[in-house]
Write a protein that holds these residues in place. Sequence first.
Motif, PDB file in Angstrom:
ATOM      1  N   TYR A 156      38.303  29.040  53.170  1.00  0.00           N
ATOM      2  CA  TYR A 156      37.778  29.810  52.417  1.00  0.00           C
ATOM      3  C   TYR A 156      39.500  30.050  52.315  1.00  0.00           C
ATOM      4  CZ  TYR A 156      37.031  31.825  56.978  1.00  0.00           C
ATOM      5  OH  TYR A 156      37.309  32.321  58.495  1.00  0.00           O
ATOM      6  N   CYS A 157      39.283  31.639  50.896  1.00  0.00           N
ATOM      7  CA  CYS A 157      40.494  31.771  50.730  1.00  0.00           C
ATOM      8  C   CYS A 157      40.878  32.687  51.670  1.00  0.00           C
ATOM      9  CB  CYS A 157      40.320  31.919  49.324  1.00  0.00           C
ATOM     10  SG  CYS A 157      41.535  33.581  49.072  1.00  0.00           S
ATOM     11  N   GLU A 158      42.050  32.686  52.019  1.00  0.00           N
ATOM     12  CA  GLU A 158      42.368  33.824  53.332  1.00  0.00           C
ATOM     13  C   GLU A 158      42.399  35.349  53.173  1.00  0.00           C
ATOM     14  OE1 GLU A 158      42.769  32.566  56.582  1.00  0.00           O
ATOM     15  OE2 GLU A 158      44.550  34.314  56.045  1.00  0.00           O
ATOM     16  N   VAL A 159      42.632  35.381  51.308  1.00  0.00           N
ATOM     17  CA  VAL A 159      42.926  36.791  50.711  1.00  0.00           C
ATOM     18  C   VAL A 159      40.935  37.187  51.272  1.00  0.00           C
ATOM     19  CG1 VAL A 159      43.394  37.740  48.985  1.00  0.00           C
ATOM     20  CG2 VAL A 159      44.732  36.532  50.311  1.00  0.00           C
ATOM     21  N   CYS A 160      39.969  35.947  49.725  1.00  0.00           N
ATOM     22  CA  CYS A 160      39.057  36.256  48.772  1.00  0.00           C
ATOM     23  C   CYS A 160      37.682  36.439  49.816  1.00  0.00           C
ATOM     24  CB  CYS A 160      38.783  36.900  47.603  1.00  0.00           C
ATOM     25  SG  CYS A 160      39.066  34.662  47.014  1.00  0.00           S
ATOM     26  N   SER A 161      38.198  35.619  50.721  1.00  0.00           N
ATOM     27  CA  SER A 161      36.863  35.009  51.294  1.00  0.00           C
ATOM     28  C   SER A 161      35.694  33.524  50.626  1.00  0.00           C
ATOM     29  CB  SER A 161      36.385  35.647  52.394  1.00  0.00           C
ATOM     30  OG  SER A 161      36.661  36.455  53.516  1.00  0.00           O
ATOM     31  N   ALA A 208      45.923  30.345  50.035  1.00  0.00           N
ATOM     32  CA  ALA A 208      44.624  30.904  48.900  1.00  0.00           C
ATOM     33  C   ALA A 208      44.328  30.568  47.612  1.00  0.00           C
ATOM     34  CB  ALA A 208      45.922  32.937  48.417  1.00  0.00           C
ATOM     35  N   CYS A 209      43.475  30.919  47.212  1.00  0.00           N
ATOM     36  CA  CYS A 209      42.171  30.634  45.891  1.00  0.00           C
ATOM     37  C   CYS A 209      43.575  30.649  44.643  1.00  0.00           C
ATOM     38  CB  CYS A 209      41.306  31.089  45.757  1.00  0.00           C
ATOM     39  SG  CYS A 209      40.788  32.860  45.146  1.00  0.00           S
ATOM     40  N   GLY A 210      42.980  30.168  43.452  1.00  0.00           N
ATOM     41  CA  GLY A 210      43.423  29.838  42.336  1.00  0.00           C
ATOM     42  C   GLY A 210      43.357  31.400  42.257  1.00  0.00           C
ATOM     43  N   ASN A 211      42.083  32.466  41.927  1.00  0.00           N
ATOM     44  CA  ASN A 211      42.375  33.471  41.401  1.00  0.00           C
ATOM     45  C   ASN A 211      43.358  34.566  42.431  1.00  0.00           C
ATOM     46  OD1 ASN A 211      41.367  35.337  39.995  1.00  0.00           O
ATOM     47  ND2 ASN A 211      39.409  35.824  41.175  1.00  0.00           N
ATOM     48  N   CYS A 212      43.381  34.591  43.617  1.00  0.00           N
ATOM     49  CA  CYS A 212      44.514  35.253  44.859  1.00  0.00           C
ATOM     50  C   CYS A 212      45.855  34.616  44.653  1.00  0.00           C
ATOM     51  CB  CYS A 212      43.957  35.308  45.949  1.00  0.00           C
ATOM     52  SG  CYS A 212      42.296  35.857  46.210  1.00  0.00           S
ATOM     53  N   ALA A 213      46.041  33.573  44.317  1.00  0.00           N
ATOM     54  CA  ALA A 213      47.215  33.158  44.755  1.00  0.00           C
ATOM     55  C   ALA A 213      48.071  33.539  43.389  1.00  0.00           C
ATOM     56  CB  ALA A 213      47.091  31.580  44.745  1.00  0.00           C
TER      57      ALA A 213
HETATM   58 ZN    ZN Z   1      40.543  34.568  47.268  1.00  0.00          ZN
END
Ligand code: ZN
Length: 239
Positions: free
Chosen positions: A47-52, A64-69
């Motif tokens: 899962y994304c390190e930032v938003c899970s 990090a996912c596309g939304n957070c990167a």
């Molecule tokens: Zn994320």
Amino acid sequence: MNLSECARGLSSLLYPPSCEVCNRPVEHRQYLCGGCAAEAVHIHAPYCEVCSEPFQGAITGAFACGNCAGRRIHFACAVARYRYAGVVREFIHRFKYQREFHLRHPLAAWAAEALEDARILALPADALAPVPLFRARERQREFNQAAELARLIGKRAGIPVSDCLLRIRNTRSQLTFDRRGRMENLRNAFSMRQNANVRGRHILLVDDVLTTGSTLDECARVLLEGGAASVRAITVARG
Ligand SMILES: [Zn+2]
Ligand SMILES: [Zn+2]
């Protein structure tokens, strides 16, 4: 203790406790039978390190996912162990909108599982800061779900709760906006409470559900501006 808890307490004297979903008998202080508890959908790596946000596929290591990167996000991470689905979603709704106040116990237990996450264990947690509701909305609902959860999690984990944030402006549901609109909707919605001091402290924001992350991001921005050393978030569930 409120009415729904009183009723549960009284009825437990007469009847054995039963599962909140299927009514099968359960152990004392349990709210779900084994079968229904197993229905809660866990968030598994990767899962994304930032938003899970879980990622379907084979990725090893942090990402990090596309939304957070490539985006400035003010919380270091938002951690939830469960999806906002099934029995978890049902309990959150019954707690928030149907005033089944006793369900704060299983919800706080689910949220507290996030404290075991490596991203939370990596730094001290000096205080839990519930995401505040606007006063009028809190009056209408008679309680702030995030504050109730923070209080129970704090008690369990021995972390003080700090009501350091205020919601100074009401906002519309974030779901009707795109990202830019969400940020606009939240601008100046929160401030530090007068006399609150977060300087140099590691703060854990607490909320029931992470959906877009914009609310937590805006709260984190205000806390960092107030001098917090770090801001992370834990929620019961992730949308
Ligand atoms: Zn994320
Ligand atoms: Zn059951």
